[in-house]
Design a protein around this motif. Structure first.
Motif, PDB file in Angstrom:
ATOM      1  N   ILE A  93       0.746  -1.246   0.116  1.00 32.53           N
ATOM      2  CA  ILE A  93      -0.084  -0.086  -0.001  1.00 32.53           C
ATOM      3  C   ILE A  93       0.932   1.206  -0.082  1.00 32.53           C
ATOM      4  O   ILE A  93       2.074   1.236   0.487  1.00 32.53           O
ATOM      5  N   LEU A  94       0.138   2.418  -0.627  1.00 31.29           N
ATOM      6  CA  LEU A  94       1.039   3.574  -0.576  1.00 31.29           C
ATOM      7  C   LEU A  94       0.929   4.205   0.845  1.00 31.29           C
ATOM      8  O   LEU A  94       0.056   4.349   1.358  1.00 31.29           O
ATOM      9  N   TYR A  95       1.986   4.445   1.464  1.00 36.90           N
ATOM     10  CA  TYR A  95       2.232   4.880   2.823  1.00 36.90           C
ATOM     11  C   TYR A  95       2.247   6.361   2.693  1.00 36.90           C
ATOM     12  O   TYR A  95       1.403   6.990   2.858  1.00 36.90           O
ATOM     13  N   VAL A  96       3.487   7.087   2.000  1.00 37.58           N
ATOM     14  CA  VAL A  96       3.385   8.443   1.682  1.00 37.58           C
ATOM     15  C   VAL A  96       4.132   8.933   0.270  1.00 37.58           C
ATOM     16  O   VAL A  96       4.917   7.836  -0.111  1.00 37.58           O
ATOM     17  N   TYR A  97       4.245   9.983  -0.173  1.00 35.83           N
ATOM     18  CA  TYR A  97       4.890  10.205  -1.242  1.00 35.83           C
ATOM     19  C   TYR A  97       5.261  11.894  -1.262  1.00 35.83           C
ATOM     20  O   TYR A  97       4.998  12.280  -0.294  1.00 35.83           O
ATOM     21  N   SER A  98       6.133  12.141  -2.257  1.00 40.14           N
ATOM     22  CA  SER A  98       6.394  13.260  -2.701  1.00 40.14           C
ATOM     23  C   SER A  98       6.444  13.734  -3.978  1.00 40.14           C
ATOM     24  O   SER A  98       6.953  12.989  -4.683  1.00 40.14           O
ATOM     25  N   SER A 103       7.463  10.176  -6.026  1.00 34.06           N
ATOM     26  CA  SER A 103       8.705   9.310  -5.251  1.00 34.06           C
ATOM     27  C   SER A 103       7.616   8.921  -3.854  1.00 34.06           C
ATOM     28  O   SER A 103       7.140   9.611  -3.283  1.00 34.06           O
ATOM     29  N   ALA A 104       7.730   7.601  -3.722  1.00 34.19           N
ATOM     30  CA  ALA A 104       6.607   6.947  -2.761  1.00 34.19           C
ATOM     31  C   ALA A 104       7.561   6.208  -1.890  1.00 34.19           C
ATOM     32  O   ALA A 104       8.502   5.568  -2.189  1.00 34.19           O
ATOM     33  N   ILE A 105       6.859   6.079  -0.789  1.00 34.43           N
ATOM     34  CA  ILE A 105       7.260   4.856   0.176  1.00 34.43           C
ATOM     35  C   ILE A 105       6.030   3.609   0.226  1.00 34.43           C
ATOM     36  O   ILE A 105       4.928   4.202   0.460  1.00 34.43           O
ATOM     37  N   ARG A 136      11.292   2.419  -0.955  1.00 30.87           N
ATOM     38  CA  ARG A 136      11.152   3.787  -1.692  1.00 30.87           C
ATOM     39  C   ARG A 136      11.266   3.450  -3.123  1.00 30.87           C
ATOM     40  O   ARG A 136      11.980   2.620  -3.547  1.00 30.87           O
ATOM     41  N   CYS A 137      10.388   4.223  -3.733  1.00 31.29           N
ATOM     42  CA  CYS A 137      10.203   3.619  -5.305  1.00 31.29           C
ATOM     43  C   CYS A 137       9.764   5.010  -5.859  1.00 31.29           C
ATOM     44  O   CYS A 137       9.171   6.046  -5.433  1.00 31.29           O
ATOM     45  N   PRO A 156      -2.001  15.262  -5.469  1.00 35.33           N
ATOM     46  CA  PRO A 156      -2.570  14.857  -4.296  1.00 35.33           C
ATOM     47  C   PRO A 156      -3.727  14.173  -4.392  1.00 35.33           C
ATOM     48  O   PRO A 156      -3.924  13.009  -3.587  1.00 35.33           O
ATOM     49  N   PHE A 185      -3.705   7.978   0.727  1.00 37.25           N
ATOM     50  CA  PHE A 185      -2.993   7.216   1.553  1.00 37.25           C
ATOM     51  C   PHE A 185      -3.454   5.668   1.814  1.00 37.25           C
ATOM     52  O   PHE A 185      -4.734   5.760   1.754  1.00 37.25           O
ATOM     53  N   GLY A 186      -2.808   4.667   1.646  1.00 38.25           N
ATOM     54  CA  GLY A 186      -3.374   3.373   1.694  1.00 38.25           C
ATOM     55  C   GLY A 186      -3.774   2.840   0.356  1.00 38.25           C
ATOM     56  O   GLY A 186      -4.275   1.523   0.174  1.00 38.25           O
ATOM     57  N   LEU A 216      14.433   4.931  -8.508  1.00 37.11           N
ATOM     58  CA  LEU A 216      13.849   4.295  -7.354  1.00 37.11           C
ATOM     59  C   LEU A 216      13.573   5.402  -6.245  1.00 37.11           C
ATOM     60  O   LEU A 216      13.898   5.412  -5.103  1.00 37.11           O
ATOM     61  N   GLY A 217      12.446   6.167  -6.659  1.00 34.27           N
ATOM     62  CA  GLY A 217      12.130   7.511  -5.873  1.00 34.27           C
ATOM     63  C   GLY A 217      13.223   8.309  -5.898  1.00 34.27           C
ATOM     64  O   GLY A 217      14.376   8.328  -6.531  1.00 34.27           O
ATOM     65  N   SER A 218      13.204   9.281  -4.939  1.00 34.84           N
ATOM     66  CA  SER A 218      14.395  10.308  -4.742  1.00 34.84           C
ATOM     67  C   SER A 218      14.905  10.569  -3.298  1.00 34.84           C
ATOM     68  O   SER A 218      14.259  10.252  -2.285  1.00 34.84           O
ATOM     69  N   GLN A 255       8.474  13.922   1.966  1.00 30.70           N
ATOM     70  CA  GLN A 255       7.711  12.698   2.310  1.00 30.70           C
ATOM     71  C   GLN A 255       7.551  12.938   3.632  1.00 30.70           C
ATOM     72  O   GLN A 255       6.453  12.339   4.182  1.00 30.70           O
ATOM     73  N   VAL A 310       4.594  14.809   4.132  1.00 35.06           N
ATOM     74  CA  VAL A 310       3.291  14.259   3.770  1.00 35.06           C
ATOM     75  C   VAL A 310       2.955  13.189   4.589  1.00 35.06           C
ATOM     76  O   VAL A 310       1.640  12.821   5.160  1.00 35.06           O
ATOM     77  N   ARG A 368      -0.591  12.748   6.711  1.00 32.27           N
ATOM     78  CA  ARG A 368      -1.328  11.390   6.818  1.00 32.27           C
ATOM     79  C   ARG A 368      -1.735  11.340   8.322  1.00 32.27           C
ATOM     80  O   ARG A 368      -2.776  10.790   8.642  1.00 32.27           O
TER      81      ARG A 368
END
Lengths: 155, 192
Positions: free
Chosen positions: A70-75, A90-92, A102-103, A112, A117-118, B132-134, B143, B146, B150
């Motif tokens: 699941i998507l936790y947080v992102y930028s 960029s997401a966690i 991280r990906c 947004p 989230f989730g 792979l993200g930043s 993040q 964010v 959340r």
């Protein structure tokens, strides 16, 4: 260097060592995990000395991590180094094993409102660049560099 | 442990200083702090310098080379964003423990134009930045912001208000690097 895979004659190399690529076609790529045998905590990548959660120093067990999370947080990245296309997300991503990865989150709008989230996501892999290298016989060969991404999924 | 008192502080204006090096900048701040305390470097019994990007450059020793090599222990510490407070903590422990009566901590950093810290991240020769993200600090702390949204429902507008407030302060601080006010709309249009 990360372990190389090969599918249909083309040499592949993961962009990072914890991405494991198939060596025969039909196999799926996966993220390598390392699991504590004492408390069950999982980590991304192999080669840890101990478990930082329960402090066990018994050998950990290599595992395959889930390709769903699941998507936790992102930028949302609007500015980057030369050669990186923007904007991108960029997401966690949290995997069910309790591992965070991280990906880049792909196939989403960098907005947004479109990134709850989730949100369920799944891993995909694709070639991001090529390397030309001489092999042991001195013959130049092309190696595909493979990265993993996450994208929205239905479940 | 004994009580510890801060006798003097000093700070130079934030800036890039392309014509100066780390020991030079640290030495200037150290001299200001000594003046503020009404002390001489001869009164200082232990010296600690916090610096990250040139942490192997023996900055504490090189600062003392400029302001007085009195033969005291010189210590260098590196601890990411907590580098300056780690230097202060070491100086504090020196006095609190009773080992010294007067110690001095300096924090100094020269960033150059490496504003997007972490951009050189590589794995086995392959660049992973933006794939792979930043790992660049604006994205990493974005993040973290964010995550705050959340967990607590914080809004982009609330974050923007912090920046607006800080810029308002900067106008009144002669040592600020950028002494400009920004308005909320400007910030919000940029924030996402």
């Amino acid at each position: 260097m990360a372990a190389e895979g090969s599918v249909e004659g083309r040499k592949q190399r993961p962009i990072i060592e914890f991405l494991h690529l198939p060596t025969v076609s039909g196999e799926k790529p996966y993220l390598a995990g390392y699991q504590c045998q004492a408390c069950g905590a999982s980590y991304l990548g192999e080669g840890r000395v101990g478990c930082s959660k329960c402090t066990s120093t018994e050998p950990l067990q290599a595992t395959r991590l889930s390709d769903h999370g699941i998507l936790y947080v992102y930028s949302i990245v609007h500015q980057s180094v030369p050669g990186v296309p923007v904007p991108y997300v960029s997401a966690i991503v949290d995997l069910p094993e309790g591992v965070s990865v991280r990906c880049n989150l792909i196939d989403v709008e960098p907005d947004p409102a479109k990134l709850p989230f989730g949100m369920p996501v799944q891993m995909v892999t694709c070639k991001v660049r090529e390397r030309k290298e001489k092999n042991a016989e001195g013959v130049e060969e092309t190696i595909d560099i493979i990265a993993f991404f996450f994208q929205p999924s239905q479940n | 442990m004994r009580d510890v008192y801060v006798l003097g502080v000093g700070m130079i204006k934030f800036g890039r200083y392309p014509d100066k090096d780390v020991p030079q900048l640290g030495a200037e701040a150290a001299v200001l702090a000594l003046k503020d305390a009404g002390l001489s470097i001869k009164d200082v019994e232990m010296f600690v310098c916090g610096n990250l990007f040139q942490a192997n450059a023996m900055n504490a020793q090189r600062i003392l080379q400029q302001i007085g090599q009195t033969g005291i222990p010189a210590l260098n510490v590196s601890n990411a964003c907590a580098t300056g407070s780690t230097a202060f903590r070491e100086a504090y422990i020196g006095v609190a423990s009773g080992m010294y009566d007067v110690t001095m901590a300096v924090g100094v950093e020269q960033m150059g134009k490496m504003g997007l810290l972490g951009g050189g991240a590589r794995s086995g020769g392959e660049s992973v930045e933006g794939v792979l993200g930043s790992g660049l600090m604006p994205a990493v702390f974005g993040q973290a912001g964010v995550e705050h949204m959340r967990k607590y429902g914080t809004t982009a507008e609330q974050f923007a208000k912090v920046a607006v407030k800080n810029h308002k302060h900067s106008v009144h601080n002669p040592l600020s690097q950028y002494r400009v006010e920004v308005n909320l709309m400007m910030w919000l249009m940029d924030a996402w």
